[in-house]
Scaffold this motif. Structure first.
Motif, PDB file in Angstrom:
ATOM      1  N   ASP A   7       0.842  -1.192   0.000  1.00  0.00           N
ATOM      2  CA  ASP A   7       0.000   0.000   0.000  1.00  0.00           C
ATOM      3  C   ASP A   7       0.872   1.235   0.000  1.00  0.00           C
ATOM      4  OD1 ASP A   7      -2.411   1.335  -0.107  1.00  0.00           O
ATOM      5  OD2 ASP A   7      -2.757   1.290   2.039  1.00  0.00           O
ATOM      6  N   HIS A  42      -0.918   8.188  -6.052  1.00  0.00           N
ATOM      7  CA  HIS A  42      -0.741   7.157  -7.086  1.00  0.00           C
ATOM      8  C   HIS A  42       0.733   6.764  -7.225  1.00  0.00           C
ATOM      9  CE1 HIS A  42      -4.866   7.169  -8.135  1.00  0.00           C
ATOM     10  NE2 HIS A  42      -4.862   8.317  -8.774  1.00  0.00           N
ATOM     11  N   GLU A  45       1.619   4.441  -4.473  1.00  0.00           N
ATOM     12  CA  GLU A  45       1.121   3.084  -4.732  1.00  0.00           C
ATOM     13  C   GLU A  45       2.097   2.315  -5.624  1.00  0.00           C
ATOM     14  OE1 GLU A  45      -1.333   1.661  -3.245  1.00  0.00           O
ATOM     15  OE2 GLU A  45      -2.805   3.195  -2.734  1.00  0.00           O
ATOM     16  N   THR A  68      -3.015  -5.684  -3.643  1.00  0.00           N
ATOM     17  CA  THR A  68      -3.067  -4.227  -3.570  1.00  0.00           C
ATOM     18  C   THR A  68      -4.516  -3.764  -3.524  1.00  0.00           C
ATOM     19  OG1 THR A  68      -2.436  -2.143  -4.646  1.00  0.00           O
ATOM     20  CG2 THR A  68      -2.992  -3.978  -6.103  1.00  0.00           C
ATOM     21  N   SER A  70      -5.083  -0.768  -4.699  1.00  0.00           N
ATOM     22  CA  SER A  70      -5.031   0.256  -5.749  1.00  0.00           C
ATOM     23  C   SER A  70      -5.502  -0.341  -7.076  1.00  0.00           C
ATOM     24  CB  SER A  70      -3.608   0.790  -5.910  1.00  0.00           C
ATOM     25  OG  SER A  70      -3.525   1.602  -7.069  1.00  0.00           O
TER      26      SER A  70
END
Length: 130
Positions: A7, A42, A45, A68, A70
């Motif tokens: 993360d 972002h 990530e 993840t 994301s």
């Protein structure tokens, strides 16, 4: 198989950021927290993915399943493509790293299943100020 939960988090967008990596499986439990400096959420990530891959390569974990929360990173790896060209070098580096492993999976999971990596990323944000 080794499971790697990743993360990235930012306090602001951009802002102080961190990456969390939680590894478990085959009797292994490892936790990593990386301050990343100023960047977007972002980007954080993507860096969490890169840090996780680097750890696996360094430790010789060759059969890994990443998790993840994301969707951006999950889709980029699945399609091997990003719309936002800012992330293209990060994606390419992740793809290059993943090819060094015998078996690599990346799966999207809800945030509720990624609490350890999230906590590690948040701890790293605080450590940016140290």
């Amino acid at each position: 198989m080794i499971e790697v939960y990743i993360d990235g988090a930012s306090a602001g967008d951009p802002g102080p950021s961190g990456a969390g990596v939680f590894i478990k499986g085959n009797g292994i439990v490892e936790k990593y927290s990386f301050p990343l400096g100023e960047m977007s959420n972002h980007e954080a990530e993507y860096y969490s993915l890169l840090k996780g891959l680097e750890i696996c390569i360094e430790k010789g974990y060759t059969v890994v399943s990443f998790r993840t929360d994301s969707q951006l990173v999950d889709r980029a790896i699945e399609k091997e493509y990003v719309k936002n060209k800012t992330y293209a070098p990060l994606l390419q580096q992740a793809l290059d790293y993943s090819k060094k492993l015998d078996l690599f999976f990346l799966k999207w999971i809800p945030s509720s299943q990624n609490k350890v990596a999230d906590q590690l990323a948040r701890e790293a944000i605080i450590r940016n100020k140290e």
